[in-house]
Enzyme design. Structure first.
Site, PDB file in Angstrom:
ATOM      1  N   TYR A 196       0.829  -1.335  -0.077  1.00 42.15           N
ATOM      2  CA  TYR A 196      -0.096   0.649  -0.063  1.00 42.15           C
ATOM      3  C   TYR A 196       0.933   1.690  -0.397  1.00 42.15           C
ATOM      4  CZ  TYR A 196      -3.728   3.101   1.132  1.00 42.15           C
ATOM      5  OH  TYR A 196      -4.431   4.114   1.525  1.00 42.15           O
ATOM      6  N   LYS A 207       0.761   4.679  -2.582  1.00 47.99           N
ATOM      7  CA  LYS A 207       0.368   5.736  -2.716  1.00 47.99           C
ATOM      8  C   LYS A 207       1.229   7.065  -2.548  1.00 47.99           C
ATOM      9  CE  LYS A 207      -3.436   5.001  -1.611  1.00 47.99           C
ATOM     10  NZ  LYS A 207      -5.024   5.711  -3.147  1.00 47.99           N
ATOM     11  N   THR A 224     -12.489   3.853   7.409  1.00 46.30           N
ATOM     12  CA  THR A 224     -13.242   3.127   6.052  1.00 46.30           C
ATOM     13  C   THR A 224     -13.328   2.015   6.469  1.00 46.30           C
ATOM     14  OG1 THR A 224     -11.375   2.926   4.541  1.00 46.30           O
ATOM     15  CG2 THR A 224     -12.797   5.265   5.134  1.00 46.30           C
TER      16      THR A 224
END
Length: 186
Positions: free
Chosen positions: A136, A140, A171
């Site tokens: 990840y 990013k 989230t």
């Protein structure tokens, strides 16, 4: 458009979970009672099939695009030595490849607008690496670098490129990727 995107993506994820396979656009169209073409186009734009021939890229002569927001994202929490090449490719395809090539395809329409903007969504992880987030973080960091380079490249053409790197937001993705976090802890 965003409502349809969320509806279709949620149905996609539910279908995958219930059937242990990826649904076809036809299957999702039947479940949602939507035109097959709309579902297929939305899946392409959302990065579900990481095909970036988005329908807006070939607009009419008077078509333009004022703002492009690249907000797709997936993550997983896993030790570096356990990340498979397939998982790494999937994360980079959705988090970095899709925004890169969607922006490329949309460039003609952005150039027609006065004061167009591209808004890429990074993450606090774009600046700070976290344990169990190597794939990840790589994606990013890539979004941040891509945004900086593109901002310098397109500035003279009147197209602004920004990247927002939000901190912790609880989230659905965070619930799965970071089960150690709670809404109160963010």
């Amino acid at each position: 458009q965003v409502g349809s995107l969320n509806k279709i993506n949620k149905a996609f994820a539910r279908f995958e979970q219930e059937n242990e396979r990826t649904p076809s656009p036809e299957e999702l169209a039947n479940v949602l009672d939507l035109p097959k073409e709309k579902v297929a186009d939305t899946l392409r734009v959302s990065g579900r099939h990481v095909s970036v021939d988005a329908p807006f890229a070939e607009g009419e002569d008077n078509s333009l695009l004022d703002v492009l927001v690249n907000n797709a994202g997936v993550a997983q929490s896993q030790p570096f030595d356990q990340v498979s090449e397939e998982d790494f490719d999937r994360i980079l395809a959705i988090n970095l490849k899709a925004p890169y090539f969607l922006t490329q395809r949309a460039l003609g329409l952005l150039r027609r607008s006065e004061g167009a903007s591209v808004l890429n969504i990074g993450s606090v992880v774009s600046h700070k690496g976290y344990p169990l987030q190597s794939a990840y973080a790589a994606s990013k960091h890539g979004v941040l670098g891509f945004s900086k380079s593109l901002a310098n490249e397109l500035y003279q053409q009147g197209i602004r490129v920004h990247v927002i790197c939000p901190g912790g937001v609880y989230t659905d993705m965070v619930k799965v990727a970071r089960p150690d976090l709670s809404p109160e802890g963010l």
